[in-house]
Design a protein around this motif. Structure first.
Motif: not given
Length: 372
Positions: A303-309
């Motif tokens: 969804s793009g809510h999490l900017g990076g992992l």
């Protein structure tokens, strides 16, 4: 006939024994066992010696070393430096035997050992029930989530880990966390679980001028003295408890998971948690893969809510290189190597070696943290 063979074996054991207490002692033990088998097959008496007499002589000759061996089991071939360094540390102590055994073979041989270093092995109640001589099960590091602690307690087996603050493990994990954060470092970092790794991480983050917020189930064990630096003062700008994790997540640019994995923390970074994070915030996991809910992470990446992992640990290890999570360009993964340094592995080998010597001597076990 068998008695004569036993005498020959006894003489050979005697010759080997004179070669020294080190390499040859185990050969003598093998020969004594062979002599035992042969004499049990015969009820004959020769030259005034019964089979029991011969066994007694052989047993005396080898010093009954078999019963005085302390056997240490390393589970599986992974992280070979762990058992290699421990053997190296104990090479002057022939009465401590260090073996590394394939994971599938552990249940079949565990009954022979007094001490076990689990590494990636899962020790459940069934396996522990077979460990009839086991005194101590420990981790080559801090994570003991693979051990059924209740079952170990039931069978009278102590469970322990090696404190990360003295081995360098916490420091190297903290540095790995910073490596994973470097590309997109922001202004505010939330440390989820302020233990040894969290403390070392906060010390290093101060150099970047970021605001550090952290949660810990109990701050009673939090020592202001241990978390002070002469230059930067208190390492944590805002402290909270478990009930504050969603509020803190909503205020952070980067969240770093440093928690131990247990029943209370498994899947703690779930859909609700990630949804409470700022849109575009980054998530770093330096502790255990099971802290993160896989589906929640995957869906919020989509969804793009999490900017990076950024993760050094995964849900299954080794992690599937074709896993959908690895298709995202804003995902960085390293293969559970944050705590794997020459310094930390040498130090942990010393801890394991010292504990095995203490166990052999019947002394109090020091340098480890018991969890049961």
């Amino acid at each position: 006939m068998y008695i004569r063979r036993s005498i020959v074996l006894w003489n050979l054991a005697s010759s080997l024994q004179r070669g020294g207490e080190g390499t040859y002692i185990r050969r003598s033990i093998v020969l004594w066992n062979l002599a035992s088998s042969l004499t049990k097959l015969s009820g004959l008496h020769t030259d005034g010696f019964s089979s029991a007499d011969i066994l007694s002589k052989v047993k005396s000759m080898v010093g009954n070393s078999d019963t005085h061996l302390t056997r240490v089991l390393f589970c599986g071939p992974h992280f070979p430096a762990s058992h290699n360094y421990t053997r190296e540390y104990l090479q002057k102590y022939p009465f401590v035997q260090v073996d590394d055994v394939p994971l599938d073979d552990v249940p079949n041989v565990i009954e022979k050992y007094h001490m076990c270093v689990v590494k990636t092995m899962k020790l459940d109640s069934n396996v522990l029930s077979r460990a009839t001589q086991m005194k101590l099960v420990m981790q080559y590091g801090v994570g003991v989530e693979g051990i059924d602690i209740n079952a170990a307690t039931k069978y009278g087996i102590k469970v322990a880990r090696i404190p990360g603050d003295v081995t360098g493990n916490a420091a190297s994990c903290a540095e790995m966390a910073i490596y994973l954060m470097m590309g997109l470092l922001r202004k505010q970092v939330f440390i989820l679980g302020f233990g040894n790794i969290g403390i070392d991480l906060a010390k290093r983050l101060r150099a970047f001028g970021v605001k550090v917020i952290a949660t810990k189930r109990s701050w009673g064990s939090y020592s202001q003295d241990s978390c002070q630096t002469n230059v930067h003062g208190d390492l944590v700008d805002e402290k909270g408890g478990h009930e504050d994790i969603h509020k803190f997540a909503s205020n952070a640019d980067i969240i770093v998971c440093c928690l131990s994995l247990n029943r209370q923390t498994a899947g703690i970074v779930n859909k609700t948690f990630i949804s409470s994070m700022r849109k575009g915030a980054l998530l770093v996991n330096i502790a255990r893969g099971g802290l993160l809910d896989y589906e929640a992470v995957l869906n919020h990446l989509k969804s793009g809510h999490l900017g990076g992992l950024g993760i050094d640990v995964a849900w299954t290890e080794p992690f599937d290189p074709d896993d959908p999570i690895l298709k995202f360009k804003n995902v960085i993964i390293t293969p559970h190597v944050a705590g794997v340094t020459e310094h930390s592995y040498r130090f942990m080998a010393k801890v394991v070696g010292d504990v095995s010597l203490q166990l052999h001597a019947g002394a109090s076990l020091t340098g480890i943290e018991f969890v049961n």
